[in-house]
Design an enzyme around this catalytic site. Structure first.
Site, PDB file in Angstrom:
ATOM      1  N   PRO A  86       1.204  -1.717  -0.066  1.00  9.06           N
ATOM      2  CA  PRO A  86      -0.193  -0.139  -0.573  1.00  9.06           C
ATOM      3  C   PRO A  86       0.635   1.188   0.251  1.00  9.06           C
ATOM      4  CG  PRO A  86      -0.442  -1.170   1.991  1.00  9.06           C
ATOM      5  CD  PRO A  86       0.198  -1.916   0.595  1.00  9.06           C
ATOM      6  N   GLU A 113       1.872  -7.864   9.156  1.00  9.38           N
ATOM      7  CA  GLU A 113       2.399  -6.889   9.455  1.00  9.38           C
ATOM      8  C   GLU A 113       3.186  -6.137   8.409  1.00  9.38           C
ATOM      9  OE1 GLU A 113       0.434  -6.195  11.974  1.00  9.38           O
ATOM     10  OE2 GLU A 113      -1.217  -7.039  11.205  1.00  9.38           O
ATOM     11  N   ASP A 164     -11.443   1.525 -23.347  1.00  8.53           N
ATOM     12  CA  ASP A 164     -11.606   0.567 -22.228  1.00  8.53           C
ATOM     13  C   ASP A 164     -11.499   2.226 -21.334  1.00  8.53           C
ATOM     14  OD1 ASP A 164     -10.987  -1.154 -22.578  1.00  8.53           O
ATOM     15  OD2 ASP A 164      -9.351  -1.428 -21.833  1.00  8.53           O
TER      16      ASP A 164
HETATM   17  N1  ADE Z   1      -0.887  -5.218   0.177  1.00  3.67           N
HETATM   18  C1  ADE Z   1      -1.687  -4.681   0.875  1.00  3.67           C
HETATM   19  N2  ADE Z   1      -2.639  -3.669   0.102  1.00  3.67           N
HETATM   20  C2  ADE Z   1      -2.099  -3.241  -0.642  1.00  3.67           C
HETATM   21  C3  ADE Z   1      -2.873  -2.428  -1.534  1.00  3.67           C
HETATM   22  N3  ADE Z   1      -3.354  -1.642  -1.256  1.00  3.67           N
HETATM   23  N4  ADE Z   1      -1.910  -2.868  -3.194  1.00  3.67           N
HETATM   24  C4  ADE Z   1      -0.885  -3.039  -2.968  1.00  3.67           C
HETATM   25  N5  ADE Z   1      -0.763  -3.875  -2.075  1.00  3.67           N
HETATM   26  C5  ADE Z   1      -1.218  -4.337  -1.076  1.00  3.67           C
END
Ligand code: ADE
Length: 226
Positions: A86, A113, A164
């Site tokens: 993320p 985690e 697309d």
């Molecule tokens: N792993 C956990 N959350 C993620 C996300 N939003 N994008 C990519 N990998 C992740």
């Protein structure tokens, strides 16, 4: 194209690889997707892949050894190594186009985690599929693989992805099928007219209207452009 995915949950990929367009793309050899269980690379006698984080406070953290060994085993000259996190760059359609031209991708799925910070040094690119946290990178790696594979020449008809959403920074135009009148909601007459120039014009106008209404940000910045 070859895609190697490193995960501690290989079973999550079963449905993905055996369904619809991805299944067909594999059968027709447009792409070779291999799922690798990170555990197999663990040198720990109990095949451990994670441990407590130093400094406390966090849950289990993926250890570097199995992931380093896996990447070093699979990596070739033309490989692009991508880490799912993320904290990565937010994934966009333009990146799907760029990545669909690569010869070999290794996607590393983080889990629990987190992963040991040193794993970052393996990656050419870190990608996030959006500003939310998943339990692991597996779903993200499937999202990214899916969006790339459908763009490989021959996988789907080119026309299908030329229009697309996000190409030319526009959302896709609306489409309709039978019946012409469903509960009083009618298919626009122009689509039944057989007049190709008018249909094209209608679609362009509708795509623009839809984008202005729903995603004006796309018209302001060109970052999604494929
Ligand atoms: N792993 C956990 N959350 C993620 C996300 N939003 N994008 C990519 N990998 C992740």
């Amino acid at each position: 194209m070859k895609v190697d995915i490193l995960t501690i949950f290989p079973e999550m990929f079963e449905g993905f690889l055996t369904t619809s367009i991805i299944k067909r793309a594999i059968q027709n050899k447009f792409v070779d997707i291999k799922i690798h269980d990170i555990r197999k690379y663990s040198k720990n006698p109990h095949k451990k892949v994670d441990d407590y984080g130093f400094g406390g406070g966090r849950g289990m953290v993926l250890m570097p050894q199995p992931i380093f060994d896996a990447v070093e085993d699979l990596k070739k000259e033309n490989t692009k190594v991508i880490l799912m996190t993320p904290q990565g760059k937010t994934y966009k359609q333009k990146m799907a186009y760029d990545l669909s031209k690569e010869k070999h991708l290794i996607l590393i799925c983080g889990h629990y985690e987190g992963f040991d910070e040193r794993i970052r040094t393996l990656a050419d690119l870190e990608l996030s599929i959006g500003d939310y946290v998943l339990t692991g990178g597996e779903l993200a790696s499937m999202v990214i693989t899916d969006s790339i594979v459908r763009l490989i020449d021959g996988v789907i008809e080119k026309d299908s992805h030329l229009n697309d959403s996000f190409n030319n920074n526009l959302l896709d135009y609306p489409v309709y099928t039978k019946p012409v009148n469903f509960r009083g909601m009618k298919v626009p007459d122009v689509l039944l007219s057989g007049h190709h120039a008018n249909i094209k014009k209608f679609r362009e106008e509708e795509a623009l209207k839809k984008t202005q209404k729903r995603r004006p940000d796309l018209l302001e910045n060109g970052e999604n452009n494929g």
